[in-house]
Scaffold this active site. Structure first.
Site, PDB file in Angstrom:
ATOM      1  N   HIS A 205      -3.332  22.645 -38.085  1.00  0.00           N
ATOM      2  CA  HIS A 205      -3.894  21.338 -38.438  1.00  0.00           C
ATOM      3  C   HIS A 205      -4.166  21.150 -39.923  1.00  0.00           C
ATOM      4  CE1 HIS A 205      -7.573  23.676 -38.553  1.00  0.00           C
ATOM      5  NE2 HIS A 205      -8.155  22.681 -39.166  1.00  0.00           N
TER       6      HIS A 205
HETATM    7  C1  UD1 Z   1     -11.902  18.898 -40.064  1.00  0.00           C
HETATM    8  C2  UD1 Z   1     -12.357  19.755 -41.226  1.00  0.00           C
HETATM    9  C3  UD1 Z   1     -11.612  21.089 -41.208  1.00  0.00           C
HETATM   10  C4  UD1 Z   1     -11.700  21.744 -39.856  1.00  0.00           C
HETATM   11  C5  UD1 Z   1     -11.214  20.784 -38.798  1.00  0.00           C
HETATM   12  C6  UD1 Z   1     -11.292  21.376 -37.412  1.00  0.00           C
HETATM   13  C7  UD1 Z   1     -13.016  18.542 -43.268  1.00  0.00           C
HETATM   14  C8  UD1 Z   1     -12.612  18.224 -44.656  1.00  0.00           C
HETATM   15  N1  UD1 Z   1     -12.083  19.131 -42.518  1.00  0.00           N
HETATM   16  O1  UD1 Z   1     -10.528  18.567 -40.306  1.00  0.00           O
HETATM   17  O2  UD1 Z   1     -12.179  21.942 -42.177  1.00  0.00           O
HETATM   18  O3  UD1 Z   1     -10.899  22.915 -39.859  1.00  0.00           O
HETATM   19  O4  UD1 Z   1     -12.038  19.609 -38.859  1.00  0.00           O
HETATM   20  O5  UD1 Z   1     -10.826  20.512 -36.442  1.00  0.00           O
HETATM   21  O6  UD1 Z   1     -14.140  18.272 -42.882  1.00  0.00           O
HETATM   22  N2  UD1 Z   1      -9.427  12.703 -35.172  1.00  0.00           N
HETATM   23  C9  UD1 Z   1      -9.415  12.259 -33.880  1.00  0.00           C
HETATM   24  N3  UD1 Z   1     -10.497  12.538 -33.106  1.00  0.00           N
HETATM   25  C10 UD1 Z   1     -11.583  13.218 -33.563  1.00  0.00           C
HETATM   26  C11 UD1 Z   1     -11.576  13.635 -34.898  1.00  0.00           C
HETATM   27  C12 UD1 Z   1     -10.487  13.398 -35.701  1.00  0.00           C
HETATM   28  O7  UD1 Z   1      -8.461  11.656 -33.421  1.00  0.00           O
HETATM   29  O8  UD1 Z   1     -12.518  13.437 -32.789  1.00  0.00           O
HETATM   30  C13 UD1 Z   1      -8.235  12.438 -36.024  1.00  0.00           C
HETATM   31  C14 UD1 Z   1      -8.361  11.200 -36.861  1.00  0.00           C
HETATM   32  O9  UD1 Z   1      -7.116  10.602 -36.929  1.00  0.00           O
HETATM   33  C15 UD1 Z   1      -8.747  11.735 -38.221  1.00  0.00           C
HETATM   34  C16 UD1 Z   1      -8.010  13.074 -38.241  1.00  0.00           C
HETATM   35  O10 UD1 Z   1      -8.052  13.533 -36.898  1.00  0.00           O
HETATM   36  O11 UD1 Z   1      -8.382  10.901 -39.255  1.00  0.00           O
HETATM   37  C17 UD1 Z   1      -8.640  14.087 -39.137  1.00  0.00           C
HETATM   38  O12 UD1 Z   1     -10.022  14.251 -38.833  1.00  0.00           O
HETATM   39  P1  UD1 Z   1     -11.033  14.736 -39.996  1.00  0.00           P
HETATM   40  O13 UD1 Z   1     -12.393  14.874 -39.457  1.00  0.00           O
HETATM   41  O14 UD1 Z   1     -10.851  13.892 -41.208  1.00  0.00           O
HETATM   42  O15 UD1 Z   1     -10.466  16.154 -40.427  1.00  0.00           O
HETATM   43  P2  UD1 Z   1      -9.812  17.344 -39.575  1.00  0.00           P
HETATM   44  O16 UD1 Z   1      -8.377  17.426 -39.896  1.00  0.00           O
HETATM   45  O17 UD1 Z   1     -10.227  17.285 -38.144  1.00  0.00           O
END
Ligand code: UD1
Length: 363
Positions: A205
């Protein structure tokens, strides 16, 4: 002593659970749980509360997704109101996600003490958003709890006073050891009809692997080869799913007959899955540690790691974007020559106990 324990994203839940449990034991502390809502899907959040026996959050900020600035800013605006209203004596943050840095900044400016659990880890790669989060959080924290020995040197090099630093071990491993027995009840292996020791697990991811089309294609090329040697189970993160769709790579993935894509799994299902696997392929931070703790070989698809002890003492190997290295390490494992390791100091299931006893002493 009023304490706000902060969680936001998936890797936070298993770190806060043992700390909350420990705070509830004995008198004198009144812990609250705050969830920023950075992760909000049932599979990324709710299931972890159930699997870990975490209480419902006392406060939910519901900030959701967005750019780094948007997400961090939303947490800050909401959390500032909470701190002003609740007047806590201490906030506890874990790990390195955007919720960690956002709440730390707010508390520090309002003069509230901050304890950072998993302090001092450094990848020395500022292209990783988490590295920025770690540096800023540690610079502002009042109590720094480290999970591996080298972390203290990283912190003192940055000018942080030794008195603030406490080497306590790894809370993620507390949760893992606590949950191993219960995970045996998971029927995930039966569901995917896989046999212990005869499959690999993949998680992917990191923006550096999935946000760049070329990098993602090159990983898929290597996986295509590997899945012909051994079946791979791939619980897919929402970010990765979105990128595969937008780069129109879904049919490429679907064509791999022995690559089994699943939705993100709950904590117990995932422990069951990786603990019975032959080896793990990952770019996660936590999984590098969890595999080391259980002696499962781990191939990490990153150029560097902020958790070097998993390489120097554990079962972890970094292959970066070198596809040949990835294939040759995989072959070595399949030929019975995978890396073995030992369990790092203080990864003994008692880190939370040590953390809470320091917090009580500091009172
Ligand atoms: C975040 C953390 C990362 C961690 C990861 C574990 C930061 C900078 N990054 O990254 O360190 O390893 O979590 O999972 O804080 N989304 C969903 N559902 C959710 C959450 C996210 O669909 O419940 C999707 C959304 O499209 C979102 C994308 O995932 O834009 C990324 O989510 P985000 O929280 O920005 O970062 P992660 O890649 O999950």
């Amino acid at each position: 002593m009023k304490i706000i324990n902060v969680v936001g994203a998936r890797p936070n839940f298993m770190k806060i659970a043992p700390i909350m449990r420990e705070m509830d034991r004995g008198a004198g502390l009144s812990p609250m749980l705050l969830h920023t809502g950075q992760h909000y899907d049932e599979a990324m959040s709710k299931v972890f509360f159930e699997d870990l026996g975490l209480p419902q959050p006392d406060i939910y900020l519901g900030v959701g997704s967005g750019s780094h600035a948007e997400q961090t800013a939303r947490v800050m605006i909401e959390f500032e109101q909470v701190v002003n209203r609740e007047q806590p004596d201490l906030i506890v943050v874990v790990g390195d996600v955007n919720s960690t840095i956002a709440c730390t900044l707010v508390a520090a400016k309002l003069g509230v003490s901050v304890a950072h659990v998993e302090a001092g880890l450094r990848s020395f790669d500022r292209r990783m958003p988490e590295e920025i989060n770690r540096i800023v959080t540690d610079a502002l924290a009042d109590l720094l709890f480290t999970s591996e020995k080298g972390a203290e040197d990283n912190l003192t090099r940055e000018g942080i006073a030794r008195e603030k630093i406490h080497f306590v071990g790894n809370v993620m491993i507390d949760s893992l050891l606590h949950s191993l027995k219960r995970a045996e009840q998971s029927s995930i292996l039966e569901l995917y009809q896989i046999t212990p020791g005869q499959y690999a697990v993949l998680t992917l991811h990191r923006p550096s692997n999935v946000d760049e089309q070329d990098a993602l294609i090159s990983i898929l090329d290597a996986l295509d080869k590997i899945q012909k040697w051994i079946p791979i189970v791939f619980p897919m993160h929402p970010r990765t799913k979105a990128r595969i769709e937008s780069f129109e790579l879904s049919s490429r993935v679907a064509k791999m007959e022995h690559l089994f894509v699943t939705p993100p799994l709950g904590y117990l299902d995932f422990i069951r899955l990786f603990s019975k696997s032959r080896f793990v392929l990952t770019d996660s931070g936590g999984l590098q540690e969890e595999t080391t703790a259980l002696g499962i070989p781990c191939i990490t698809l990153r150029e560097n790691t902020e958790r070097p002890i998993t390489v120097t003492e554990g079962t972890n190997m970094l292959v970066g974007s070198d596809r040949e290295a990835l294939l040759s390490e995989t072959r070595a494992i399949l030929e019975g020559e995978g890396k073995s390791g030992r369990i790092p100091e203080l990864w003994d299931g008692k880190a939370a106990e040590r953390i809470v006893s320091v917090i009580r002493e500091e009172r």
